[in-house]
Design a protein around this motif. Structure first.
Motif, mmCIF file in Angstrom:
data_model
loop_
_atom_site.group_PDB
_atom_site.id
_atom_site.type_symbol
_atom_site.label_atom_id
_atom_site.label_comp_id
_atom_site.label_asym_id
_atom_site.label_seq_id
_atom_site.Cartn_x
_atom_site.Cartn_y
_atom_site.Cartn_z
ATOM 1 N N SER A 55 -28.347 -11.883 1.604
ATOM 2 C CA SER A 55 -29.508 -12.572 1.030
ATOM 3 C C SER A 55 -29.248 -14.064 0.912
ATOM 4 C CB SER A 55 -29.848 -11.985 -0.345
ATOM 5 O OG SER A 55 -30.300 -10.652 -0.235
ATOM 6 N N GLU A 56 -28.035 -14.420 0.483
ATOM 7 C CA GLU A 56 -27.679 -15.833 0.354
ATOM 8 C C GLU A 56 -27.537 -16.504 1.723
ATOM 9 O OE1 GLU A 56 -27.476 -17.652 -2.347
ATOM 10 O OE2 GLU A 56 -28.064 -15.967 -3.611
ATOM 11 N N GLN A 57 -26.898 -15.805 2.661
ATOM 12 C CA GLN A 57 -26.675 -16.392 3.987
ATOM 13 C C GLN A 57 -27.974 -16.567 4.764
ATOM 14 O OE1 GLN A 57 -23.867 -13.746 5.817
ATOM 15 N NE2 GLN A 57 -22.083 -14.692 4.852
ATOM 16 N N LEU A 58 -28.861 -15.587 4.670
ATOM 17 C CA LEU A 58 -30.089 -15.598 5.459
ATOM 18 C C LEU A 58 -31.271 -16.226 4.714
ATOM 19 C CD1 LEU A 58 -29.816 -11.968 6.921
ATOM 20 C CD2 LEU A 58 -29.036 -14.112 7.947
ATOM 21 N N GLU A 59 -31.055 -16.579 3.432
ATOM 22 C CA GLU A 59 -32.088 -17.212 2.610
ATOM 23 C C GLU A 59 -33.348 -16.354 2.539
ATOM 24 O OE1 GLU A 59 -32.676 -21.168 4.017
ATOM 25 O OE2 GLU A 59 -30.692 -21.848 3.384
ATOM 26 N N MET A 60 -33.160 -15.129 2.104
ATOM 27 C CA MET A 60 -34.249 -14.175 1.940
ATOM 28 C C MET A 60 -33.791 -13.104 0.960
ATOM 29 S SD MET A 60 -33.744 -12.136 5.576
ATOM 30 C CE MET A 60 -34.876 -10.795 5.212
ATOM 31 N N ASP A 61 -34.740 -12.378 0.388
ATOM 32 C CA ASP A 61 -34.383 -11.278 -0.498
ATOM 33 C C ASP A 61 -34.289 -9.994 0.320
ATOM 34 O OD1 ASP A 61 -33.653 -10.214 -2.890
ATOM 35 O OD2 ASP A 61 -35.505 -10.696 -3.944
ATOM 36 N N ILE A 62 -33.245 -9.207 0.080
ATOM 37 C CA ILE A 62 -33.035 -7.956 0.804
ATOM 38 C C ILE A 62 -32.855 -6.843 -0.215
ATOM 39 C CG2 ILE A 62 -31.634 -6.744 2.508
ATOM 40 C CD1 ILE A 62 -30.719 -9.439 3.567
ATOM 41 N N LEU A 63 -33.757 -5.849 -0.207
ATOM 42 C CA LEU A 63 -33.743 -4.785 -1.190
ATOM 43 C C LEU A 63 -33.601 -3.413 -0.526
ATOM 44 C CD1 LEU A 63 -34.134 -6.307 -3.824
ATOM 45 C CD2 LEU A 63 -35.871 -7.138 -2.217
ATOM 46 N N GLU A 71 -45.554 8.528 -6.741
ATOM 47 C CA GLU A 71 -46.709 8.330 -7.626
ATOM 48 C C GLU A 71 -48.036 8.490 -6.896
ATOM 49 O OE1 GLU A 71 -46.103 4.496 -9.294
ATOM 50 O OE2 GLU A 71 -44.207 5.035 -10.265
ATOM 51 N N GLY A 72 -48.052 9.299 -5.839
ATOM 52 C CA GLY A 72 -49.282 9.533 -5.092
ATOM 53 C C GLY A 72 -49.672 8.398 -4.161
ATOM 54 N N LYS A 73 -48.778 7.415 -3.997
ATOM 55 C CA LYS A 73 -49.067 6.283 -3.127
ATOM 56 C C LYS A 73 -48.476 6.520 -1.742
ATOM 57 C CE LYS A 73 -48.661 3.021 -7.004
ATOM 58 N NZ LYS A 73 -47.941 1.812 -7.501
ATOM 59 N N THR A 74 -48.969 5.778 -0.770
ATOM 60 C CA THR A 74 -48.309 5.762 0.529
ATOM 61 C C THR A 74 -47.009 4.981 0.379
ATOM 62 O OG1 THR A 74 -49.365 3.710 1.246
ATOM 63 C CG2 THR A 74 -50.552 5.781 1.685
ATOM 64 N N SER A 75 -46.117 5.146 1.339
ATOM 65 C CA SER A 75 -44.848 4.418 1.276
ATOM 66 C C SER A 75 -45.082 2.916 1.301
ATOM 67 C CB SER A 75 -43.941 4.835 2.445
ATOM 68 O OG SER A 75 -43.546 6.181 2.310
ATOM 69 N N ARG A 76 -46.043 2.472 2.104
ATOM 70 C CA ARG A 76 -46.355 1.038 2.161
ATOM 71 C C ARG A 76 -46.876 0.530 0.822
ATOM 72 N NH1 ARG A 76 -47.643 -3.056 5.820
ATOM 73 N NH2 ARG A 76 -49.026 -4.629 4.920
ATOM 74 N N GLN A 77 -47.791 1.294 0.204
ATOM 75 C CA GLN A 77 -48.339 0.877 -1.082
ATOM 76 C C GLN A 77 -47.252 0.805 -2.153
ATOM 77 O OE1 GLN A 77 -51.347 3.902 -1.582
ATOM 78 N NE2 GLN A 77 -52.983 2.586 -0.800
ATOM 79 N N TYR A 78 -46.373 1.810 -2.148
ATOM 80 C CA TYR A 78 -45.304 1.830 -3.144
ATOM 81 C C TYR A 78 -44.371 0.631 -2.954
ATOM 82 C CZ TYR A 78 -41.719 3.567 -6.298
ATOM 83 O OH TYR A 78 -40.836 3.696 -7.350
ATOM 84 N N ALA A 79 -43.972 0.373 -1.701
ATOM 85 C CA ALA A 79 -43.061 -0.738 -1.422
ATOM 86 C C ALA A 79 -43.696 -2.070 -1.803
ATOM 87 C CB ALA A 79 -42.681 -0.732 0.057
ATOM 88 N N GLU A 80 -44.962 -2.251 -1.456
ATOM 89 C CA GLU A 80 -45.633 -3.516 -1.761
ATOM 90 C C GLU A 80 -45.777 -3.720 -3.262
ATOM 91 O OE1 GLU A 80 -49.687 -6.010 -0.515
ATOM 92 O OE2 GLU A 80 -49.327 -3.993 0.279
ATOM 93 N N ASP A 81 -46.191 -2.665 -3.989
ATOM 94 C CA ASP A 81 -46.345 -2.778 -5.437
ATOM 95 C C ASP A 81 -45.000 -3.036 -6.117
ATOM 96 O OD1 ASP A 81 -49.028 -2.309 -5.134
ATOM 97 O OD2 ASP A 81 -48.948 -0.205 -5.739
ATOM 98 N N PHE A 82 -43.962 -2.340 -5.674
ATOM 99 C CA PHE A 82 -42.631 -2.514 -6.262
ATOM 100 C C PHE A 82 -42.137 -3.945 -6.039
ATOM 101 C CE2 PHE A 82 -37.997 -2.111 -6.410
ATOM 102 C CZ PHE A 82 -37.824 -1.351 -7.565
ATOM 103 N N TYR A 83 -42.360 -4.458 -4.859
ATOM 104 C CA TYR A 83 -41.932 -5.825 -4.528
ATOM 105 C C TYR A 83 -42.673 -6.844 -5.384
ATOM 106 C CZ TYR A 83 -40.040 -9.458 -1.442
ATOM 107 O OH TYR A 83 -39.351 -10.541 -0.946
ATOM 108 N N LYS A 84 -43.977 -6.657 -5.515
ATOM 109 C CA LYS A 84 -44.798 -7.611 -6.257
ATOM 110 C C LYS A 84 -44.507 -7.547 -7.763
ATOM 111 C CE LYS A 84 -48.993 -6.571 -7.165
ATOM 112 N NZ LYS A 84 -50.430 -6.248 -7.070
ATOM 113 N N TYR A 87 -41.353 -9.365 -8.718
ATOM 114 C CA TYR A 87 -41.300 -10.777 -8.331
ATOM 115 C C TYR A 87 -40.091 -11.087 -7.437
ATOM 116 C CZ TYR A 87 -44.621 -11.088 -12.176
ATOM 117 O OH TYR A 87 -45.704 -10.900 -13.000
ATOM 118 N N PHE A 88 -39.877 -10.240 -6.434
ATOM 119 C CA PHE A 88 -38.768 -10.465 -5.520
ATOM 120 C C PHE A 88 -39.065 -11.658 -4.618
ATOM 121 C CE2 PHE A 88 -38.132 -5.749 -6.149
ATOM 122 C CZ PHE A 88 -36.971 -5.881 -6.887
ATOM 123 N N GLY A 89 -38.011 -12.240 -4.069
ATOM 124 C CA GLY A 89 -38.143 -13.379 -3.182
ATOM 125 C C GLY A 89 -36.885 -14.226 -3.260
ATOM 126 N N PHE A 90 -36.903 -15.358 -2.556
ATOM 127 C CA PHE A 90 -35.722 -16.229 -2.516
ATOM 128 C C PHE A 90 -36.115 -17.674 -2.787
ATOM 129 C CE2 PHE A 90 -32.632 -18.978 -0.478
ATOM 130 C CZ PHE A 90 -31.420 -18.407 -0.858
#
Length: 279
Positions: A55-63, A71-84, A87-90
């Protein structure tokens, strides 16, 4: 020498803030969220160290996230909600990538955000899924996550693909070798905590001295000192409300829809992309 009670109350608060900031200097940010308990403690620590360094070398967050309940969500919905929601980021951006192992729907999903979307078009997402997929069938989940980290490093060093509209990248990230991250021992941790505590006490003492000097010989000057009696008269003023006119106009908006892979605008703003595969 008189010091107000409020100033005395603020001294321990200031010291606590300084000590907290000091601890935050060497506290590591969590990169691995193993809610499904797929990793051993050793595997989790190794993935944490590798993801933190990259994460430090590439200047991005890696989870890396594993779940048993989507929780009844699609994998994309779950990943996006969890990320948001976390407040992940670099460095003040939302740039990052998330590797999700959804054991509820038996699906692996790679979620990308903002700048990283350009580095991972659909073809690179599929190539990364091809690399991790064999390990998932054999239930070697930590190995799949480790391979994912290797693929992220390789893709970022390759630079932006030609399809991103910039042609071959001329500013690729320099190739680096992943080294073992030094883990702070208990003795070192105690030494650092002691150092920050001493710094806090010293700054607290300086604060008390400054407050004491500022309170020495304080005069009782107020607004009445410079105001002649009966020289200031307030007159009443009054505004009359007449009416308000509101005009409404319907604005036409274009609507559309996108696929599960590729780039789109996330619910929290910014671009997001990704793709997944059942296993």
């Amino acid at each position: 020498m008189v010091i107000c009670k409020r100033s005395l109350f603020m001294i321990p608060v200031i010291m606590l803030m300084i000590l907290t900031l000091g601890i935050g200097v060497f506290a590591s940010e969590n990169k691995v969220y193993d809610f499904a308990s797929l990793f051993t403690d050793i595997q989790k620590n190794e993935l944490q160290e590798k993801a933190t360094l990259l994460s430090e070398q590439l200047e991005m967050d890696i989870l890396i996230v594993t779940i048993n309940d989507d929780e009844g969500k699609t994998s994309r919905q779950y990943a996006e909600d969890f990320y948001k929601e976390h407040y992940f980021g670099f460095a003040g951006t939302s740039d990052g990538i998330l590797y999700l192992l959804n054991m509820d729907s038996r699906e692996v999903y790679i979620f990308t955000r903002d700048r990283i979307v350009d580095y991972f078009p659909e073809v690179r997402i599929e190539a990364t899924l091809d690399a991790v997929y064999p390990y998932l069938g054999e239930e070697k989940y930590s190995e799949s996550a480790d391979v994912f980290l290797d693929e992220v490093e390789k893709v970022m060093h390759e630079g932006l693909p030609i399809s991103a509209g910039n042609g071959p990248s001329t500013s690729q990230i320099p190739s680096t070798t992943v080294e073992t991250v030094h883990t702070t021992s208990d003795s070192e941790l105690i030494k650092e905590l002691t150092l920050y505590l001493l710094i806090s006490i010293g700054l607290g003492a300086v604060t008390v001295g400054i407050m004491a000097m500022n309170n020495r010989g304080r005069s009782t000057v107020n607004a009445r000192t410079y105001l002649e009696n009966n020289s200031f008269v307030v007159t009443n003023t009054e505004d009359q409300y007449v009416r308000t006119t509101v005009t409404q106009q319907k604005i036409q908006r274009n609507t559309g829809s996108g696929g599960s892979s590729g780039s789109s605008f996330g619910s929290g703003g910014g671009r997001s992309g990704g793709g997944g595969r059942k296993f």
